[in-house]
Write an enzyme that holds these catalytic residues in place. Sequence first.
Site, PDB file in Angstrom:
ATOM      1  N   ASP A 126      -6.435  -7.077   4.536  1.00  0.00           N
ATOM      2  CA  ASP A 126      -7.581  -6.438   3.886  1.00  0.00           C
ATOM      3  C   ASP A 126      -8.488  -7.500   3.287  1.00  0.00           C
ATOM      4  OD1 ASP A 126      -9.191  -4.382   2.666  1.00  0.00           O
ATOM      5  OD2 ASP A 126      -8.155  -4.804   0.777  1.00  0.00           O
TER       6      ASP A 126
ATOM      7  N   TYR B 285       0.830  -1.216   0.000  1.00  0.00           N
ATOM      8  CA  TYR B 285       0.000   0.000   0.000  1.00  0.00           C
ATOM      9  C   TYR B 285       0.858   1.257   0.000  1.00  0.00           C
ATOM     10  CZ  TYR B 285      -4.572  -2.143   1.003  1.00  0.00           C
ATOM     11  OH  TYR B 285      -5.745  -2.846   0.945  1.00  0.00           O
TER      12      TYR B 285
ATOM     13  N   ASP C 184     -12.500  -9.068   4.746  1.00  0.00           N
ATOM     14  CA  ASP C 184     -13.787  -9.065   4.028  1.00  0.00           C
ATOM     15  C   ASP C 184     -14.331 -10.489   3.933  1.00  0.00           C
ATOM     16  OD1 ASP C 184     -13.562  -6.274   3.490  1.00  0.00           O
ATOM     17  OD2 ASP C 184     -14.456  -6.521   1.503  1.00  0.00           O
TER      18      ASP C 184
ATOM     19  N   LYS D 108       3.094 -15.361   2.658  1.00  0.00           N
ATOM     20  CA  LYS D 108       3.288 -16.101   1.408  1.00  0.00           C
ATOM     21  C   LYS D 108       4.791 -16.371   1.313  1.00  0.00           C
ATOM     22  CE  LYS D 108       1.701 -17.752  -2.539  1.00  0.00           C
ATOM     23  NZ  LYS D 108       0.699 -18.840  -2.670  1.00  0.00           N
TER      24      LYS D 108
ATOM     25  N   ASP E  77      -3.050 -18.433   0.950  1.00  0.00           N
ATOM     26  CA  ASP E  77      -4.101 -19.112   0.169  1.00  0.00           C
ATOM     27  C   ASP E  77      -4.789 -20.179   1.025  1.00  0.00           C
ATOM     28  OD1 ASP E  77      -1.615 -20.366   0.098  1.00  0.00           O
ATOM     29  OD2 ASP E  77      -1.687 -20.881  -2.036  1.00  0.00           O
TER      30      ASP E  77
HETATM   31  C1  IPM Z   1     -10.420  -1.055   3.960  1.00  0.00           C
HETATM   32  C2  IPM Z   1     -10.502  -0.568   2.532  1.00  0.00           C
HETATM   33  C3  IPM Z   1      -9.296   0.285   2.188  1.00  0.00           C
HETATM   34  C4  IPM Z   1      -8.067  -0.609   2.282  1.00  0.00           C
HETATM   35  C5  IPM Z   1      -9.329   0.988   0.828  1.00  0.00           C
HETATM   36  C6  IPM Z   1     -10.579   1.769   0.628  1.00  0.00           C
HETATM   37  C7  IPM Z   1      -8.116   1.862   0.649  1.00  0.00           C
HETATM   38  O1  IPM Z   1     -10.666  -1.622   1.653  1.00  0.00           O
HETATM   39  O2  IPM Z   1     -10.363  -0.220   4.871  1.00  0.00           O
HETATM   40  O3  IPM Z   1     -10.423  -2.264   4.186  1.00  0.00           O
HETATM   41  O4  IPM Z   1      -7.736  -1.336   1.337  1.00  0.00           O
HETATM   42  O5  IPM Z   1      -7.417  -0.569   3.325  1.00  0.00           O
HETATM   43 MN    MN Z   2     -10.998  -3.510   2.650  1.00  0.00          MN
END
Ligand code: IPM
Ligand code: MN
Length: 368
Positions: A245, A138, A249, A189, A221
């Site tokens: 990240d 990032y 999710d 990884k 993975d």
């Molecule tokens: C999160 C989001 C952010 C990230 C994006 C919007 C930059 O996906 O906070 O998880 O990747 O950190």
């Molecule tokens: Mn995210």
Amino acid sequence: MSTKIVTLPGDGIGPEILAPAVELLRAFVPDVEIEEHVFGGASIDAHGTALTDEVLAACRTADAVLLAAVGGPKWDTTDPAQPRPEQGLLGLRKGLGLYANLRPVRPVPALYDASPLRRDIIEGTDLLVVRELTGGIYFGKSGREPDSAYDTCTYTRAEVERIARTAFEAARRRAAASGRRAKVTSVDKANVMETSRLWREVVTGVAADYDDVHLEHLLVDNAAMQLVSHPADFDVVVAENLFGDILSDEAAMLTGSLGMLPSASLGAAGDPGLFEPVHGSAPDIAGKGIANPLATFLSVALMLRHGLGRPEDAERIERAVDEVLEDGMRTPDLAGGTLAPPPMADVPPEVEVGTAEMTTAVIEALAS
Ligand code: IPM
Ligand code: MN
Ligand code: NAD
């Protein structure tokens, strides 16, 4: 001395879920001083940049920062010269030195059947993703040539060591509270990436200071697969920025919806933390009044616990959220279009509600 909270509604559903969260916060901290600022796409429109120096400075003087979400199709571009809302978020995290992002994944029994995963797989899951937030790909050098592009991933020993310590400390605290054996799963990884080999080496070194905590290493993975096949086997999961990240999710779906997952981003002790839901600005449902505000409410709880030293108030919010879910309240993301019939006569039927009704229900549950 009053408590100063900077709020950043951002874009899309951001303002719709931030206003109710502020309402909730006021129920606990009546004299709270709220200072709202434009951020993300809204700030690009107003000032040409997603995060102005003034807003960053305001955040630095706050006791904590509460953020909803940024981004949206209006600002989506593949032109590297154009500003993006997400740059504001990254600038804020870096600018406040928020290297540790805590994302608790605690599926509540009332929502076991809201998840696309089977109840028997989810049952007993209670895990914490500790995501490194200010390093890795990032923040590495990146660029674009006419026919190529690159992003670089760099980690220093010091960066890995401090996030590893955050993870081991969290595992210890969780074990003390739950009675379970403390475990850290370090995700990397290392079979391919040099940064991952450094990561694994440093995490293994830090583990020597925590012989009460069991350490395991998983390739990312395989970790992605095991998060949905054996989620209850995880305790603390520590991962670099990008892996954390993606995995968070994925893990959100164990709770039934991305709209349920809160987060706390923390830096040096005493500095203001940033509290925000894990999800984004959900442009597909923005303006409809149906966004799930619970991830933001649970982020307010994390703010009370980690930012304002009020753990009992945090628990009260978490209990109120559990209660409204047990009462059958479901925003559409949790209802999946088909509301399940009550399995037993004494279980309340599920009712589909919007953001406002969900907010009222949580605030009423707090009062009772
Ligand atoms: C999160 C989001 C952010 C990230 C994006 C919007 C930059 O996906 O906070 O998880 O990747 O950190
Ligand atoms: Mn995210
Ligand atoms: P998203 O998280 O915004 O949405 C993904 C899906 O989940 C959508 O179908 C959305 O409707 C649903 N969803 C998310 N939050 C919800 C909620 N509270 N209630 C009900 N449903 C919800 O991800 P995306 O669509 O990939 O990204 C949209 C924008 O958000 C992009 O610009 C992205 O960069 C940005 N984003 C911002 C943040 C942040 O500000 N922290 C985090 C992730 C994505």
